[in-house]
Design a protein around this motif. Sequence first.
Motif, PDB file in Angstrom:
ATOM      1  N   TYR A  98       0.825  -1.213   0.000  1.00 42.39           N
ATOM      2  CA  TYR A  98       0.000   0.000   0.000  1.00 42.39           C
ATOM      3  C   TYR A  98       0.857   1.261   0.000  1.00 42.39           C
ATOM      4  CZ  TYR A  98      -4.430  -2.436   0.652  1.00 42.39           C
ATOM      5  OH  TYR A  98      -5.535  -3.216   0.483  1.00 42.39           O
ATOM      6  N   ALA A  99       1.932   1.269   0.749  1.00 38.32           N
ATOM      7  CA  ALA A  99       2.806   2.447   0.781  1.00 38.32           C
ATOM      8  C   ALA A  99       3.374   2.725  -0.601  1.00 38.32           C
ATOM      9  CB  ALA A  99       3.929   2.239   1.800  1.00 38.32           C
ATOM     10  N   GLN A 100       3.858   1.686  -1.260  1.00 40.19           N
ATOM     11  CA  GLN A 100       4.428   1.844  -2.595  1.00 40.19           C
ATOM     12  C   GLN A 100       3.349   2.223  -3.615  1.00 40.19           C
ATOM     13  OE1 GLN A 100       6.100  -1.729  -4.384  1.00 40.19           O
ATOM     14  NE2 GLN A 100       7.777  -0.498  -5.183  1.00 40.19           N
TER      15      GLN A 100
ATOM     16  N   TYR B 266       2.614   2.189  11.067  1.00 38.92           N
ATOM     17  CA  TYR B 266       2.208   0.853  10.667  1.00 38.92           C
ATOM     18  C   TYR B 266       0.689   0.687  10.646  1.00 38.92           C
ATOM     19  CZ  TYR B 266       7.084  -0.101  11.467  1.00 38.92           C
ATOM     20  OH  TYR B 266       8.447  -0.069  11.404  1.00 38.92           O
ATOM     21  N   ASP B 267      -0.027   1.692  10.224  1.00 39.52           N
ATOM     22  CA  ASP B 267      -1.486   1.639  10.229  1.00 39.52           C
ATOM     23  C   ASP B 267      -1.990   1.090   8.895  1.00 39.52           C
ATOM     24  OD1 ASP B 267      -4.213   2.015  10.436  1.00 39.52           O
ATOM     25  OD2 ASP B 267      -4.035   3.989  11.364  1.00 39.52           O
ATOM     26  N   LEU B 268      -2.177  -0.216   8.843  1.00 40.32           N
ATOM     27  CA  LEU B 268      -2.607  -0.875   7.616  1.00 40.32           C
ATOM     28  C   LEU B 268      -3.982  -0.393   7.175  1.00 40.32           C
ATOM     29  CD1 LEU B 268      -2.133  -2.982   5.410  1.00 40.32           C
ATOM     30  CD2 LEU B 268      -3.135  -4.680   6.951  1.00 40.32           C
ATOM     31  N   ALA B 269      -4.902  -0.243   8.116  1.00 38.73           N
ATOM     32  CA  ALA B 269      -6.253   0.196   7.766  1.00 38.73           C
ATOM     33  C   ALA B 269      -6.231   1.591   7.150  1.00 38.73           C
ATOM     34  CB  ALA B 269      -7.160   0.163   8.996  1.00 38.73           C
ATOM     35  N   ALA B 270      -5.438   2.491   7.705  1.00 40.23           N
ATOM     36  CA  ALA B 270      -5.342   3.845   7.152  1.00 40.23           C
ATOM     37  C   ALA B 270      -4.707   3.827   5.769  1.00 40.23           C
ATOM     38  CB  ALA B 270      -4.547   4.744   8.092  1.00 40.23           C
ATOM     39  N   ALA B 271      -3.689   2.992   5.580  1.00 35.40           N
ATOM     40  CA  ALA B 271      -3.044   2.895   4.263  1.00 35.40           C
ATOM     41  C   ALA B 271      -4.011   2.339   3.229  1.00 35.40           C
ATOM     42  CB  ALA B 271      -1.789   2.023   4.352  1.00 35.40           C
TER      43      ALA B 271
END
Length: 127
Positions: free
Chosen positions: A54-56, A80-85
């Motif tokens: 997601y970051a990339q 490290y907020d996966l849901a936000a990403a």
Amino acid sequence: MRPTIEDQLSGAQRLLDDVATDSGLSQDSRENLTNVRRLLTQIGRSWATLLPFYAQDNAALTRLLTRHGVPVADDEPAGYDLAAAATRNAELRAHLSHVITNLPPDGTAARREITEYLIRRIATDPS
């Protein structure tokens, strides 16, 4: 922080391994157990790669949208907020959908660039 998600998935796998040794399980229960174990293995493999993906992808989408005249705020979630990403990714993809819908008839280069991005995204999406 313990237990990690990986620790929890591993623990669930161990519990299912214990259940699998029960000789009294029906064939249907054994098949369901096999499917759940397979699903947990798949989740374990994809979990670790989701946040970097997601970051990339969010960075690539932001660059793509900016090149096509869409002002995008730099609201990338920190840490490290996966849901936000994932939420941010959905927002950016909605902007891209708007760009695609409004491409002019002579937007061949833009279509090609967007198509190449989408093909790369599909090929690398770990979910």
